[in-house]
Design a protein around this motif. Structure first.
Motif, PDB file in Angstrom:
ATOM      1  N   TRP A  29      47.630  36.047 111.405  1.00 46.11           N
ATOM      2  CA  TRP A  29      48.119  37.222 112.111  1.00 46.11           C
ATOM      3  C   TRP A  29      47.191  38.425 111.913  1.00 46.11           C
ATOM      4  CZ3 TRP A  29      51.372  35.913 115.585  1.00 46.11           C
ATOM      5  CH2 TRP A  29      52.236  34.830 115.386  1.00 46.11           C
ATOM      6  N   ASN A  49      43.698  28.242 120.605  1.00 46.99           N
ATOM      7  CA  ASN A  49      44.933  29.010 120.552  1.00 46.99           C
ATOM      8  C   ASN A  49      45.723  28.523 119.336  1.00 46.99           C
ATOM      9  OD1 ASN A  49      47.452  30.217 120.939  1.00 46.99           O
ATOM     10  ND2 ASN A  49      47.257  30.137 123.175  1.00 46.99           N
ATOM     11  N   THR A 109      48.376  30.123 117.889  1.00 51.61           N
ATOM     12  CA  THR A 109      49.649  30.827 117.712  1.00 51.61           C
ATOM     13  C   THR A 109      50.722  29.910 117.130  1.00 51.61           C
ATOM     14  OG1 THR A 109      49.113  32.251 119.597  1.00 51.61           O
ATOM     15  CG2 THR A 109      51.407  32.175 118.882  1.00 51.61           C
ATOM     16  N   GLN A 119      48.839  36.345 123.923  1.00 52.07           N
ATOM     17  CA  GLN A 119      49.896  35.400 123.584  1.00 52.07           C
ATOM     18  C   GLN A 119      51.003  36.138 122.854  1.00 52.07           C
ATOM     19  OE1 GLN A 119      47.885  32.593 121.134  1.00 52.07           O
ATOM     20  NE2 GLN A 119      46.890  34.154 119.904  1.00 52.07           N
ATOM     21  N   CYS A 128      41.337  37.155 119.761  1.00 48.53           N
ATOM     22  CA  CYS A 128      42.788  37.311 119.854  1.00 48.53           C
ATOM     23  C   CYS A 128      43.225  37.088 121.300  1.00 48.53           C
ATOM     24  CB  CYS A 128      43.219  38.690 119.368  1.00 48.53           C
ATOM     25  SG  CYS A 128      42.126  40.033 119.921  1.00 48.53           S
ATOM     26  N   ALA A 179      47.717  37.060 117.308  1.00 53.31           N
ATOM     27  CA  ALA A 179      47.198  36.129 116.308  1.00 53.31           C
ATOM     28  C   ALA A 179      45.690  36.067 116.443  1.00 53.31           C
ATOM     29  CB  ALA A 179      47.801  34.734 116.504  1.00 53.31           C
TER      30      ALA A 179
END
Length: 238
Positions: A9, A54, A56, A43, A40, A47
């Protein structure tokens, strides 16, 4: 996880990012920032992921900051702050403030979340189910064995009851036959006692024909019948 893996994060910085990837303004004056070796993508929340990936879903499953030196908070979504800062919720958005500094009016401070606790809890949740089948299988085997043991007992009880019922039926039939036979015998004797003795039939000996008397000289002697004697007497009187 390798030291070069900076997926996780993003951090909230008041103002511009410091040598980091600026992911945009979240709520002025805060920006979401990620390590320079990440990107980043647009999304859920913000994240930081390796280029072209990706991450996330992985960040939601195992929450952690993209930089291990940051601290993490949860405000209906994870975000990170610089160490020595506290995270807060300000009108539904994320903010970071230096510890001891005053917060904006209406801001609610958040509790820091240990990143290690999430990884340990996820590991525990995955390993716990593997230990549970043994008692279930044992209980199933116990129930199966108990049910198998109950089957012969029921069969034996059923056989005994069936035998007793059959024996009772045979005894009842024999009693009925004997009772009926006794009734028939009693009826026969009663009938014989009520009958009158038969009248004896008298039989006469057959006399046959009376042979005429014979004289000494061998000539037969005829006896006159009562009618002839009477006639003779009448004739002599005349």
């Amino acid at each position: 996880m390798s030291a070069s893996d900076f997926s996780g994060w993003a951090i909230r910085r008041n103002g511009s990012c410091v040598g980091e990837v600026d992911c945009g303004v979240t709520r002025d004056p805060f920006h979401a920032c990620c390590p320079s070796s990440t990107e980043c993508p647009s999304q859920y929340n913000v994240a930081c992921c390796p280029f072209g990936k990706n991450c996330t879903a992985a960040a939601v499953e195992t929450p952690k900051c993209a930089n291990g030196s940051w601290v993490m908070f949860d405000n209906a979504g994870f975000f990170c702050c610089e160490k020595g800062y506290i995270g807060y919720n300000y009108r539904g958005t994320d903010g970071c403030s230096k510890s001891g500094a005053s917060l904006p009016d209406g801001a609610l401070p958040l509790a820091e979340i240990s990143q290690a606790s999430f990884s340990s809890s996820s590991t525990t949740s995955t390993t716990t189910p593997t230990a549970t089948p043994a008692p279930d299988s044992q209980s199933n085997s116990d129930s199966d064995s108990s049910s198998n043991n109950a089957i012969p007992v029921g069969a034996i009880i059923g056989g005994v009851l069936g035998g007793v019922a059959f024996l009772a039926l045979v005894i009842l039939c024999l009693w009925f036959v004997r009772r009926r036979k006794a009734r028939v015998e009693d009826a026969t004797q009663s009938f014989m006692l009520n009958q009158e003795p038969p009248v004896p039939i008298r039989t006469e000996k057959y006399a046959g024909t009376v042979a005429p008397s014979q004289e000494i000289d061998g000539n037969p002697r005829a006896e006159l019948s009562n009618d002839a004697a009477t006639a003779t007497k009448t004739y002599e009187l005349a």
